[in-house]
Design a protein around this motif. Structure first.
Motif, PDB file in Angstrom:
ATOM      1  N   LEU A  70      -3.044   7.815  44.696  1.00 27.63           N
ATOM      2  CA  LEU A  70      -4.409   8.080  43.660  1.00 27.63           C
ATOM      3  C   LEU A  70      -4.150   9.073  42.610  1.00 27.63           C
ATOM      4  CD1 LEU A  70      -7.429   7.490  45.884  1.00 27.63           C
ATOM      5  CD2 LEU A  70      -6.783   5.914  44.247  1.00 27.63           C
ATOM      6  N   THR A  71      -3.433  10.032  43.060  1.00 28.49           N
ATOM      7  CA  THR A  71      -3.281  11.455  42.438  1.00 28.49           C
ATOM      8  C   THR A  71      -2.301  10.741  41.040  1.00 28.49           C
ATOM      9  OG1 THR A  71      -3.442  12.793  43.842  1.00 28.49           O
ATOM     10  CG2 THR A  71      -2.379  13.861  41.931  1.00 28.49           C
ATOM     11  N   GLU A  72      -1.386  10.047  41.285  1.00 30.23           N
ATOM     12  CA  GLU A  72      -0.351   9.670  40.393  1.00 30.23           C
ATOM     13  C   GLU A  72      -0.707   8.662  39.518  1.00 30.23           C
ATOM     14  OE1 GLU A  72       3.470  10.491  43.221  1.00 30.23           O
ATOM     15  OE2 GLU A  72       2.998   8.568  42.585  1.00 30.23           O
ATOM     16  N   SER A  73      -1.801   7.606  39.722  1.00 27.93           N
ATOM     17  CA  SER A  73      -2.126   6.428  39.103  1.00 27.93           C
ATOM     18  C   SER A  73      -3.409   6.742  38.428  1.00 27.93           C
ATOM     19  CB  SER A  73      -2.104   5.262  40.072  1.00 27.93           C
ATOM     20  OG  SER A  73      -3.148   5.377  41.326  1.00 27.93           O
ATOM     21  N   TYR A  74      -3.974   7.767  38.891  1.00 30.06           N
ATOM     22  CA  TYR A  74      -5.298   8.035  38.202  1.00 30.06           C
ATOM     23  C   TYR A  74      -5.524   8.229  36.850  1.00 30.06           C
ATOM     24  CZ  TYR A  74     -10.546   8.195  38.571  1.00 30.06           C
ATOM     25  OH  TYR A  74     -11.656   7.778  38.218  1.00 30.06           O
ATOM     26  N   TYR A  75      -6.314   7.665  36.125  1.00 28.06           N
ATOM     27  CA  TYR A  75      -6.566   7.904  34.610  1.00 28.06           C
ATOM     28  C   TYR A  75      -7.315   9.224  34.328  1.00 28.06           C
ATOM     29  CZ  TYR A  75     -11.323   6.890  34.715  1.00 28.06           C
ATOM     30  OH  TYR A  75     -12.658   6.926  35.044  1.00 28.06           O
ATOM     31  N   LYS A  84      -4.724  22.259  28.882  1.00 26.09           N
ATOM     32  CA  LYS A  84      -5.281  23.139  30.243  1.00 26.09           C
ATOM     33  C   LYS A  84      -6.488  22.204  31.126  1.00 26.09           C
ATOM     34  CE  LYS A  84      -4.813  27.796  28.477  1.00 26.09           C
ATOM     35  NZ  LYS A  84      -5.559  28.892  28.044  1.00 26.09           N
ATOM     36  N   VAL A  85      -7.166  21.561  30.277  1.00 23.73           N
ATOM     37  CA  VAL A  85      -8.292  20.832  31.019  1.00 23.73           C
ATOM     38  C   VAL A  85      -7.533  19.459  31.718  1.00 23.73           C
ATOM     39  CG1 VAL A  85     -10.017  19.189  30.927  1.00 23.73           C
ATOM     40  CG2 VAL A  85     -10.035  21.463  29.524  1.00 23.73           C
ATOM     41  N   LEU A  86      -6.586  19.020  31.119  1.00 26.56           N
ATOM     42  CA  LEU A  86      -5.964  18.025  31.895  1.00 26.56           C
ATOM     43  C   LEU A  86      -5.236  18.505  33.183  1.00 26.56           C
ATOM     44  CD1 LEU A  86      -4.802  14.948  31.800  1.00 26.56           C
ATOM     45  CD2 LEU A  86      -3.268  15.728  30.197  1.00 26.56           C
ATOM     46  N   LYS A  87      -4.549  19.504  32.766  1.00 30.55           N
ATOM     47  CA  LYS A  87      -3.686  19.822  34.133  1.00 30.55           C
ATOM     48  C   LYS A  87      -4.651  20.393  35.116  1.00 30.55           C
ATOM     49  CE  LYS A  87      -0.235  23.261  35.092  1.00 30.55           C
ATOM     50  NZ  LYS A  87       0.663  24.537  34.661  1.00 30.55           N
ATOM     51  N   ALA A  88      -5.682  20.989  34.812  1.00 27.49           N
ATOM     52  CA  ALA A  88      -6.661  21.457  35.854  1.00 27.49           C
ATOM     53  C   ALA A  88      -7.298  20.340  36.310  1.00 27.49           C
ATOM     54  CB  ALA A  88      -7.860  22.393  35.154  1.00 27.49           C
ATOM     55  N   VAL A  89      -7.837  19.172  35.896  1.00 30.36           N
ATOM     56  CA  VAL A  89      -8.435  18.111  36.546  1.00 30.36           C
ATOM     57  C   VAL A  89      -7.423  17.204  37.285  1.00 30.36           C
ATOM     58  CG1 VAL A  89      -9.416  15.616  35.968  1.00 30.36           C
ATOM     59  CG2 VAL A  89     -10.121  17.791  34.728  1.00 30.36           C
ATOM     60  N   ASN A  90      -6.128  17.033  36.736  1.00 32.11           N
ATOM     61  CA  ASN A  90      -5.138  16.583  37.679  1.00 32.11           C
ATOM     62  C   ASN A  90      -4.400  17.267  38.747  1.00 32.11           C
ATOM     63  OD1 ASN A  90      -4.901  14.294  36.022  1.00 32.11           O
ATOM     64  ND2 ASN A  90      -3.429  15.087  34.540  1.00 32.11           N
ATOM     65  N   SER A  91      -4.878  18.791  39.057  1.00 31.14           N
ATOM     66  CA  SER A  91      -4.475  19.496  40.124  1.00 31.14           C
ATOM     67  C   SER A  91      -5.575  19.366  41.146  1.00 31.14           C
ATOM     68  CB  SER A  91      -4.121  20.935  39.639  1.00 31.14           C
ATOM     69  OG  SER A  91      -5.522  21.298  39.145  1.00 31.14           O
ATOM     70  N   LEU A  92      -6.599  18.677  40.687  1.00 32.61           N
ATOM     71  CA  LEU A  92      -7.595  18.722  41.874  1.00 32.61           C
ATOM     72  C   LEU A  92      -7.096  17.745  43.014  1.00 32.61           C
ATOM     73  CD1 LEU A  92     -10.951  18.028  39.685  1.00 32.61           C
ATOM     74  CD2 LEU A  92     -10.417  20.243  41.028  1.00 32.61           C
ATOM     75  N   LYS A 118     -13.172  24.856  41.195  1.00 35.06           N
ATOM     76  CA  LYS A 118     -11.676  24.977  40.901  1.00 35.06           C
ATOM     77  C   LYS A 118     -11.349  24.603  39.369  1.00 35.06           C
ATOM     78  CE  LYS A 118     -10.067  23.020  45.430  1.00 35.06           C
ATOM     79  NZ  LYS A 118      -8.727  23.144  45.936  1.00 35.06           N
ATOM     80  N   LEU A 119     -12.122  23.759  38.669  1.00 37.44           N
ATOM     81  CA  LEU A 119     -11.948  23.582  37.305  1.00 37.44           C
ATOM     82  C   LEU A 119     -12.315  25.045  36.527  1.00 37.44           C
ATOM     83  CD1 LEU A 119     -13.150  20.040  36.426  1.00 37.44           C
ATOM     84  CD2 LEU A 119     -10.705  21.079  36.505  1.00 37.44           C
ATOM     85  N   ASP A 120     -13.354  25.611  37.030  1.00 37.65           N
ATOM     86  CA  ASP A 120     -13.825  26.792  36.565  1.00 37.65           C
ATOM     87  C   ASP A 120     -12.860  28.051  36.754  1.00 37.65           C
ATOM     88  OD1 ASP A 120     -15.836  28.563  35.194  1.00 37.65           O
ATOM     89  OD2 ASP A 120     -16.195  29.521  37.158  1.00 37.65           O
ATOM     90  N   ASP A 121     -12.073  28.087  37.837  1.00 38.70           N
ATOM     91  CA  ASP A 121     -11.144  29.009  38.383  1.00 38.70           C
ATOM     92  C   ASP A 121      -9.983  28.716  37.421  1.00 38.70           C
ATOM     93  OD1 ASP A 121     -12.893  30.049  39.922  1.00 38.70           O
ATOM     94  OD2 ASP A 121     -11.936  29.243  41.725  1.00 38.70           O
ATOM     95  N   SER A 122      -9.645  27.543  37.393  1.00 39.60           N
ATOM     96  CA  SER A 122      -8.447  26.920  36.707  1.00 39.60           C
ATOM     97  C   SER A 122      -8.294  27.465  35.092  1.00 39.60           C
ATOM     98  CB  SER A 122      -8.108  25.692  36.701  1.00 39.60           C
ATOM     99  OG  SER A 122      -7.574  25.474  37.909  1.00 39.60           O
TER     100      SER A 122
END
Length: 179
Positions: A97-102, A121-129, A171-175
């Protein structure tokens, strides 16, 4: 015209134009949702189209559906899971799901002002969830579903959805370095 009026026109009059409007309203989000499960755009599109065919064929019973949006998401989720099972694909792992999610930043005037660096930064933070956390965050924040609707769609308790959303936001806030 609102969704209930479209449903009434589809059910009572067999109104194809109202059906096309309903399809246009929901197709893109449902397609992205299906892609997040399957990672296969072609199959995802087939599943979404099949769902709307089911709606059209069962149009005489549309008044039994209390919340069409939740019904469609659950229909898509179940069809995706059935496809994965029938294809002997036991790869329903959160890692996939991590690899394929949009992730798609919608283009609106406010976001046009955001710098490319911040978008990354936002993209990286969301994808790191974590996968479940990311799925819930995207369904609430991007697909505009309520936490209760997400709980119904994913078969989770409301408390779990609220907790996962809180974790995602923290986590997004911290990232992103917000204090």
């Amino acid at each position: 015209m609102n969704t209930q009026e479209r449903i009434r026109r589809i059910q009572v009059n067999g109104d194809e134009a109202a059906f096309e409007e309903l399809y246009s309203m929901h197709e893109a989000k449902l397609y992205s949702f299906a892609c997040s499960f399957l990672g296969d755009r072609e199959v995802a599109q087939e599943i979404v189209n099949d769902a709307f065919i089911k709606i059209w064929l069962g149009r005489n019973n549309l008044d039994a559906i209390k919340n069409l949006q939740v019904y469609l998401y659950v229909l898509i989720k179940n069809a995706c899971l059935n496809h994965l099972r029938s294809a002997s694909s036991k790869k329903i792992k959160e890692l996939q799901l991590t690899e394929s999610y949009y992730f798609h930043l919608s283009v609106d005037p406010a976001q046009l002002l955001i710098s490319k660096e911040l978008q990354n930064k936002v993209l990286k933070a969301v994808n790191s969830l974590p996968p479940r956390c990311k799925l819930i965050y995207k369904m609430v924040k991007e697909d505009d579903l309520s936490c209760n609707e997400v709980a119904d769609i994913l078969g989770l308790s409301n408390k779990t959805v609220f907790a996962q959303l809180a974790i995602a936001i923290k986590k997004l806030d911290d990232s992103l370095g917000s204090k």
